[in-house]
Design an enzyme around this catalytic site. Structure first.
Site, short mmCIF file in Angstrom:
data_model
loop_
_atom_site.label_atom_id
_atom_site.label_comp_id
_atom_site.label_asym_id
_atom_site.label_seq_id
_atom_site.Cartn_x
_atom_site.Cartn_y
_atom_site.Cartn_z
N LYS A 83 0.85 -1.19 0.00
CA LYS A 83 0.00 0.00 0.00
C LYS A 83 0.89 1.24 0.00
O LYS A 83 1.75 1.39 0.88
CB LYS A 83 -0.85 -0.03 1.28
CG LYS A 83 -2.24 0.52 1.15
CD LYS A 83 -2.97 0.23 2.46
CE LYS A 83 -4.33 0.83 2.50
NZ LYS A 83 -4.92 0.73 3.84
C1 E4P Z 1 -8.24 1.76 3.74
O1 E4P Z 1 -7.51 0.93 3.28
C2 E4P Z 1 -8.07 2.38 5.04
O2 E4P Z 1 -7.35 1.49 5.87
C3 E4P Z 1 -9.35 2.68 5.75
O3 E4P Z 1 -10.48 2.29 5.00
C4 E4P Z 1 -9.43 4.05 6.33
O4 E4P Z 1 -10.67 4.19 7.00
P1 E4P Z 1 -10.96 5.36 8.04
O5 E4P Z 1 -11.18 6.62 7.28
O6 E4P Z 1 -12.20 4.92 8.75
O7 E4P Z 1 -9.74 5.43 8.92
#
Ligand code: E4P
Length: 217
Positions: A83
């Site tokens: 990522k």
């Molecule tokens: C995506 O890969 C992120 O880990 C995640 O969806 C972020 O979500 P949040 O905005 O609730 O922290």
């Protein structure tokens, strides 16, 4: 639509996996913090449970360091998706890592233009954050819809991974739009099973059953 679980909580992943609800997992530095565990160790354990892509996020901000971290994370297991953030450096890292045959999830996407660049850089997944846009009174689902149109217009193979999902409604709306994947916390996936009319109907059935005086077992 594939379901990814947005957590580094191994017990929660295992429970949903046993129900066939887990096509993959996404983690991020905040979720690793919440787990209280070492990133390499917990990611390895998740990869031993889940066959599908498991996203592990780099924390470097320049491209060369992101690439080095990405290679290390990808060495944890075959199903790692590295990522990287949607910055110029992240796009450079995405191109190098995908050219090496690795899965890359480009995260922190908040615009259709960013999604277009990620697809051009060969991203396996693009992660538009619905909830964080909604928090700013910007329609996060509209972004998913815009990216769907753009990717379909040109046949981009990058998968739309709807992220920052906060409610069961986000899940069904993302599915209606045609997101390829949605990643949600375990509690949101469980909340999808709930409906007040189910609860009401079940209470009535149990009340009437009691009156029959019968038993099944
Ligand atoms: C995506 O890969 C992120 O880990 C995640 O969806 C972020 O979500 P949040 O905005 O609730 O922290």
């Amino acid at each position: 639509m594939k379901f990814f679980v947005d957590t580094a909580d191994v017990d929660a992943i295992r429970e949903l996996h046993d129900l066939g609800m887990v096509d993959g997992v996404t983690t991020n530095p905040s979720l690793i913090l919440k787990s209280g565990r070492d990133i390499l160790e917990v990611t390895k354990e998740i990869c031993s449970i889940v066959e599908g892509p498991v996203s592990a996020e780099v924390v470097a901000v320049d491209a060369d360091a992101m690439i080095a971290e990405g290679r290390k994370l990808a060495g944890i297991a075959e199903n790692i998706a590295v990522k990287v953030p949607l910055t110029w450096a992240g796009l450079k890292a995405c191109k190098v890592l995908t050219d090496e045959g690795r899965m890359v999830n480009v995260t922190l996407c908040f615009s259709a233009n960013q999604a277009l660049l990620a697809a051009k850089a060969g991203a396996t997944f693009i992660s538009p954050f619905i909830g964080r846009l909604d928090d700013m009174n910007i329609d996060g689902l509209e972004l998913i819809s815009d990216i769907r149109i753009i990717y379909d217009n040109y046949g981009f193979e990058t998968q739309i991974l709807a992220a920052s999902i906060r409610s069961a409604n986000h899940m069904s709306e993302a599915a209606k739009i045609g997101a390829d994947v949605a990643t949600a916390p375990p509690n949101v996936i469980k909340a999808m099973a709930g409906h007040p009319l189910t609860d009401k109907g079940l209470a009535q059935f149990l009340k009437d059953w009691e009156k029959t005086g019968q038993k099944i077992l």
